[in-house]
Each structure stands twice: as structure tokens, then as C-alpha cells.
Design a protein around this motif. Structure first.
Motif, PDB file in Angstrom:
ATOM      1  N   MET A   1      11.253 -11.647 -22.772  1.00  0.00           N
ATOM      2  CA  MET A   1      10.688 -12.239 -21.579  1.00  0.00           C
ATOM      3  C   MET A   1       9.545 -11.350 -21.108  1.00  0.00           C
ATOM      4  SD  MET A   1      13.825 -13.934 -19.546  1.00  0.00           S
ATOM      5  CE  MET A   1      15.047 -12.647 -19.458  1.00  0.00           C
ATOM      6  N   PRO A   2       8.497 -11.942 -20.599  1.00  0.00           N
ATOM      7  CA  PRO A   2       7.313 -11.158 -20.250  1.00  0.00           C
ATOM      8  C   PRO A   2       7.486 -10.271 -19.008  1.00  0.00           C
ATOM      9  CG  PRO A   2       6.995 -13.443 -19.658  1.00  0.00           C
ATOM     10  CD  PRO A   2       8.290 -13.367 -20.408  1.00  0.00           C
ATOM     11  N   THR A   3       8.360 -10.592 -18.115  1.00  0.00           N
ATOM     12  CA  THR A   3       8.550  -9.780 -16.914  1.00  0.00           C
ATOM     13  C   THR A   3       9.323  -8.525 -17.264  1.00  0.00           C
ATOM     14  OG1 THR A   3       8.554 -11.770 -15.546  1.00  0.00           O
ATOM     15  CG2 THR A   3       9.462  -9.777 -14.571  1.00  0.00           C
ATOM     16  N   ARG A   4       8.849  -7.363 -16.784  1.00  0.00           N
ATOM     17  CA  ARG A   4       9.474  -6.093 -17.155  1.00  0.00           C
ATOM     18  C   ARG A   4      10.460  -5.583 -16.116  1.00  0.00           C
ATOM     19  NH1 ARG A   4       5.524  -1.873 -19.122  1.00  0.00           N
ATOM     20  NH2 ARG A   4       7.448  -1.056 -19.989  1.00  0.00           N
ATOM     21  N   VAL A   5      10.364  -6.072 -14.886  1.00  0.00           N
ATOM     22  CA  VAL A   5      11.262  -5.597 -13.832  1.00  0.00           C
ATOM     23  C   VAL A   5      11.823  -6.800 -13.080  1.00  0.00           C
ATOM     24  CG1 VAL A   5      11.434  -4.255 -11.698  1.00  0.00           C
ATOM     25  CG2 VAL A   5       9.948  -3.454 -13.539  1.00  0.00           C
ATOM     26  N   TYR A   6      13.127  -6.808 -12.944  1.00  0.00           N
ATOM     27  CA  TYR A   6      13.806  -7.853 -12.172  1.00  0.00           C
ATOM     28  C   TYR A   6      14.593  -7.174 -11.062  1.00  0.00           C
ATOM     29  CZ  TYR A   6      12.823 -11.088 -15.967  1.00  0.00           C
ATOM     30  OH  TYR A   6      12.198 -11.873 -16.906  1.00  0.00           O
ATOM     31  N   SER A   7      14.765  -7.876  -9.967  1.00  0.00           N
ATOM     32  CA  SER A   7      15.552  -7.354  -8.851  1.00  0.00           C
ATOM     33  C   SER A   7      16.627  -8.368  -8.492  1.00  0.00           C
ATOM     34  CB  SER A   7      14.644  -7.118  -7.640  1.00  0.00           C
ATOM     35  OG  SER A   7      15.404  -6.667  -6.548  1.00  0.00           O
ATOM     36  N   VAL A   8      17.845  -7.874  -8.354  1.00  0.00           N
ATOM     37  CA  VAL A   8      18.980  -8.714  -7.988  1.00  0.00           C
ATOM     38  C   VAL A   8      19.680  -8.039  -6.818  1.00  0.00           C
ATOM     39  CG1 VAL A   8      21.172  -9.676  -8.790  1.00  0.00           C
ATOM     40  CG2 VAL A   8      19.263  -9.444 -10.384  1.00  0.00           C
ATOM     41  N   SER A   9      20.132  -8.806  -5.859  1.00  0.00           N
ATOM     42  CA  SER A   9      20.804  -8.239  -4.688  1.00  0.00           C
ATOM     43  C   SER A   9      22.255  -8.680  -4.631  1.00  0.00           C
ATOM     44  CB  SER A   9      20.119  -8.702  -3.399  1.00  0.00           C
ATOM     45  OG  SER A   9      18.813  -8.206  -3.323  1.00  0.00           O
ATOM     46  N   LEU A  10      23.080  -7.810  -4.120  1.00  0.00           N
ATOM     47  CA  LEU A  10      24.465  -8.142  -3.806  1.00  0.00           C
ATOM     48  C   LEU A  10      24.666  -7.767  -2.347  1.00  0.00           C
ATOM     49  CD1 LEU A  10      27.330  -9.013  -4.542  1.00  0.00           C
ATOM     50  CD2 LEU A  10      27.760  -6.663  -5.311  1.00  0.00           C
ATOM     51  N   GLY A  11      24.729  -8.756  -1.512  1.00  0.00           N
ATOM     52  CA  GLY A  11      24.864  -8.514  -0.082  1.00  0.00           C
ATOM     53  C   GLY A  11      26.306  -8.272   0.325  1.00  0.00           C
ATOM     54  N   GLY A  12      26.480  -7.996   1.598  1.00  0.00           N
ATOM     55  CA  GLY A  12      27.815  -7.847   2.149  1.00  0.00           C
ATOM     56  C   GLY A  12      28.225  -6.425   2.429  1.00  0.00           C
ATOM     57  N   PHE A  13      27.429  -5.445   1.984  1.00  0.00           N
ATOM     58  CA  PHE A  13      27.796  -4.047   2.191  1.00  0.00           C
ATOM     59  C   PHE A  13      27.459  -3.538   3.584  1.00  0.00           C
ATOM     60  CE2 PHE A  13      27.740  -4.171  -2.428  1.00  0.00           C
ATOM     61  CZ  PHE A  13      28.825  -3.381  -2.755  1.00  0.00           C
ATOM     62  N   ASP A  14      26.690  -4.276   4.343  1.00  0.00           N
ATOM     63  CA  ASP A  14      26.300  -3.815   5.678  1.00  0.00           C
ATOM     64  C   ASP A  14      27.408  -4.106   6.673  1.00  0.00           C
ATOM     65  OD1 ASP A  14      24.922  -2.780   7.781  1.00  0.00           O
ATOM     66  OD2 ASP A  14      23.422  -4.356   7.871  1.00  0.00           O
ATOM     67  N   THR A  15      28.517  -3.419   6.481  1.00  0.00           N
ATOM     68  CA  THR A  15      29.691  -3.612   7.331  1.00  0.00           C
ATOM     69  C   THR A  15      29.775  -2.488   8.354  1.00  0.00           C
ATOM     70  OG1 THR A  15      30.987  -2.393   5.726  1.00  0.00           O
ATOM     71  CG2 THR A  15      31.028  -4.791   5.548  1.00  0.00           C
ATOM     72  N   HIS A  16      30.211  -2.832   9.515  1.00  0.00           N
ATOM     73  CA  HIS A  16      30.386  -1.838  10.570  1.00  0.00           C
ATOM     74  C   HIS A  16      31.818  -1.860  11.088  1.00  0.00           C
ATOM     75  CE1 HIS A  16      26.066  -0.927  10.912  1.00  0.00           C
ATOM     76  NE2 HIS A  16      25.924  -2.194  10.537  1.00  0.00           N
ATOM     77  N   ALA A  17      32.669  -2.669  10.458  1.00  0.00           N
ATOM     78  CA  ALA A  17      34.066  -2.775  10.893  1.00  0.00           C
ATOM     79  C   ALA A  17      34.956  -3.055   9.688  1.00  0.00           C
ATOM     80  CB  ALA A  17      34.211  -3.901  11.915  1.00  0.00           C
ATOM     81  N   GLU A  18      36.164  -2.546   9.710  1.00  0.00           N
ATOM     82  CA  GLU A  18      37.165  -2.796   8.671  1.00  0.00           C
ATOM     83  C   GLU A  18      36.560  -2.732   7.263  1.00  0.00           C
ATOM     84  OE1 GLU A  18      39.413  -6.302   9.645  1.00  0.00           O
ATOM     85  OE2 GLU A  18      39.429  -5.768  11.757  1.00  0.00           O
ATOM     86  N   GLU A  19      35.936  -1.643   6.986  1.00  0.00           N
ATOM     87  CA  GLU A  19      35.125  -1.472   5.798  1.00  0.00           C
ATOM     88  C   GLU A  19      35.913  -1.329   4.495  1.00  0.00           C
ATOM     89  OE1 GLU A  19      31.207   0.708   6.343  1.00  0.00           O
ATOM     90  OE2 GLU A  19      32.694   2.232   5.915  1.00  0.00           O
ATOM     91  N   LEU A  20      37.037  -0.699   4.532  1.00  0.00           N
ATOM     92  CA  LEU A  20      37.744  -0.324   3.313  1.00  0.00           C
ATOM     93  C   LEU A  20      38.009  -1.516   2.390  1.00  0.00           C
ATOM     94  CD1 LEU A  20      38.960   2.001   1.742  1.00  0.00           C
ATOM     95  CD2 LEU A  20      41.104   1.605   2.945  1.00  0.00           C
ATOM     96  N   ALA A  21      38.622  -2.557   2.876  1.00  0.00           N
ATOM     97  CA  ALA A  21      38.953  -3.710   2.021  1.00  0.00           C
ATOM     98  C   ALA A  21      37.696  -4.431   1.545  1.00  0.00           C
ATOM     99  CB  ALA A  21      39.867  -4.680   2.768  1.00  0.00           C
ATOM    100  N   GLY A  22      36.724  -4.578   2.424  1.00  0.00           N
ATOM    101  CA  GLY A  22      35.491  -5.274   2.062  1.00  0.00           C
ATOM    102  C   GLY A  22      34.722  -4.546   0.981  1.00  0.00           C
ATOM    103  N   HIS A  23      34.595  -3.238   1.131  1.00  0.00           N
ATOM    104  CA  HIS A  23      33.853  -2.471   0.128  1.00  0.00           C
ATOM    105  C   HIS A  23      34.605  -2.415  -1.199  1.00  0.00           C
ATOM    106  CE1 HIS A  23      30.565  -0.163   2.460  1.00  0.00           C
ATOM    107  NE2 HIS A  23      30.638  -1.417   2.834  1.00  0.00           N
ATOM    108  N   GLU A  24      35.923  -2.348  -1.138  1.00  0.00           N
ATOM    109  CA  GLU A  24      36.710  -2.347  -2.372  1.00  0.00           C
ATOM    110  C   GLU A  24      36.460  -3.635  -3.161  1.00  0.00           C
ATOM    111  OE1 GLU A  24      41.292  -1.811  -3.956  1.00  0.00           O
ATOM    112  OE2 GLU A  24      40.923  -1.943  -1.816  1.00  0.00           O
ATOM    113  N   MET A  25      36.453  -4.767  -2.475  1.00  0.00           N
ATOM    114  CA  MET A  25      36.212  -6.056  -3.118  1.00  0.00           C
ATOM    115  C   MET A  25      34.790  -6.121  -3.685  1.00  0.00           C
ATOM    116  SD  MET A  25      36.009  -9.855  -1.473  1.00  0.00           S
ATOM    117  CE  MET A  25      34.478  -9.397  -0.686  1.00  0.00           C
ATOM    118  N   LEU A  26      33.804  -5.681  -2.898  1.00  0.00           N
ATOM    119  CA  LEU A  26      32.412  -5.734  -3.343  1.00  0.00           C
ATOM    120  C   LEU A  26      32.158  -4.801  -4.523  1.00  0.00           C
ATOM    121  CD1 LEU A  26      30.728  -5.872   0.145  1.00  0.00           C
ATOM    122  CD2 LEU A  26      30.495  -7.610  -1.646  1.00  0.00           C
ATOM    123  N   LEU A  27      32.717  -3.610  -4.487  1.00  0.00           N
ATOM    124  CA  LEU A  27      32.528  -2.673  -5.595  1.00  0.00           C
ATOM    125  C   LEU A  27      33.207  -3.175  -6.866  1.00  0.00           C
ATOM    126  CD1 LEU A  27      32.823   0.687  -3.684  1.00  0.00           C
ATOM    127  CD2 LEU A  27      30.763  -0.277  -4.739  1.00  0.00           C
TER     128      LEU A  27
END
Length: 142
Positions: A1-27
Motif C-alpha cells: 500500500m502506498p501510505t507509509r504511516v497509519y494512525s488508529v485510536s482506541l478510546g476510553g482510557f480517559d477515565t477519572h473514576a473507577e479506573e481499575l476495571a475499565g483499564h483492565e478491559m481496555l488493555l
């Protein structure tokens, strides 16, 4: 493919409450997606030339807030993956006792990581793109 750099995002990490379970699932989701992607790439010569960089636009504070989460902070990790990656840990392990106003202190200039990627992966001159880059490449690749 001609494009050399691609960017992909995974949102949901900007948590400010009850982080442990959410980050475990996202990771776990990130781990499974990267493992499947890199396993598939490893089957072809072109895929073996791919480098994946995982980073966050911000770190997290060390101390939990009143909602049992953490707020935006500094000094987040960067992961570099791929067939040609040498592996290893670069920079110093941040300390939890010597903080900068409650934040981890960065132990590596991010321009070193970007500069190494620009030069080693894309064949570009890092000084053209990174103000203040001093040419300190990291031994990220075999």
C-alpha cells in the motif's frame, strides 16, 4: 500500500473514576488486537517490515482522586512492536517518591523515540521535524 504511516485510536482510557476495571478491559482489548495484527503481519515479508508504536497523549497522575480514578498526568509509556524491534526497556523506571507536583518525572525525551522512528523506519532526517532533536537515536531495531 502506498501510505507509509497509519494512525488508529482506541478510546476510553480517559477515565477519572473507577479506573481499575475499565483499564483492565481496555488493555486486554489492546493486547488481543495487537497480538492478532502482528501475528498476521509475521506471515509475509512485507509484514515483517512493519513497526507498531503505541502511545498515549497523556499519562495519569500517581495519586487516586476522590472518585477512585486518576486525572491527567505526565510520563506515559511508549511501546514499540514489530519483527525488527530489538526489545528492551529504555529510560529509567520512574520513581513514585520523587514526583513533580504529583506527577511522574519523564526519564526520556520523547523526541529520542520519534527521532529514532523517523530515521530508522521512515528514512527521514529527524532534525527536520523535531525542534530540539540532538541526534540521540535509541537501539530499538536489530
Amino acid at each position: 500500500m502506498p501510505t507509509r504511516v497509519y494512525s488508529v485510536s482506541l478510546g476510553g482510557f480517559d477515565t477519572h473514576a473507577e479506573e481499575l476495571a475499565g483499564h483492565e478491559m481496555l488493555l486486554d482489548q489492546l493486547d488481543k488486537a495487537l497480538t492478532a495484527f502482528l501475528d498476521r503481519l509475521a506471515r509475509t515479508e512485507a509484514g515483517k517490515r512493519v513497526t507498531v508504536v503505541v502511545y498515549s497523549e497523556f499519562g495519569r497522575r500517581v495519586r487516586a482522586n476522590a472518585s477512585d480514578g486518576t486525572d491527567h498526568g505526565t510520563a506515559g509509556p511508549v511501546l514499540v512492536l514489530g519483527h525488527g524491534v530489538a526489545g528492551g526497556f529504555y529510560g529509567e523506571q520512574p520513581t513514585l517518591t520523587d514526583l513533580d507536583d504529583g506527577d511522574l518525572k519523564a526519564t526520556m525525551d520523547f523526541r529520542q523515540v520519534y527521532g529514532t522512528l523517523l530515521g530508522s523506519v521512515l528514512g527521514a532526517d529527524p532534525a527536520q521535524f523535531l525542534d530540539g532533536y540532538r541526534g540521540e537515536s535509541l537501539p530499538l531495531f536489530r
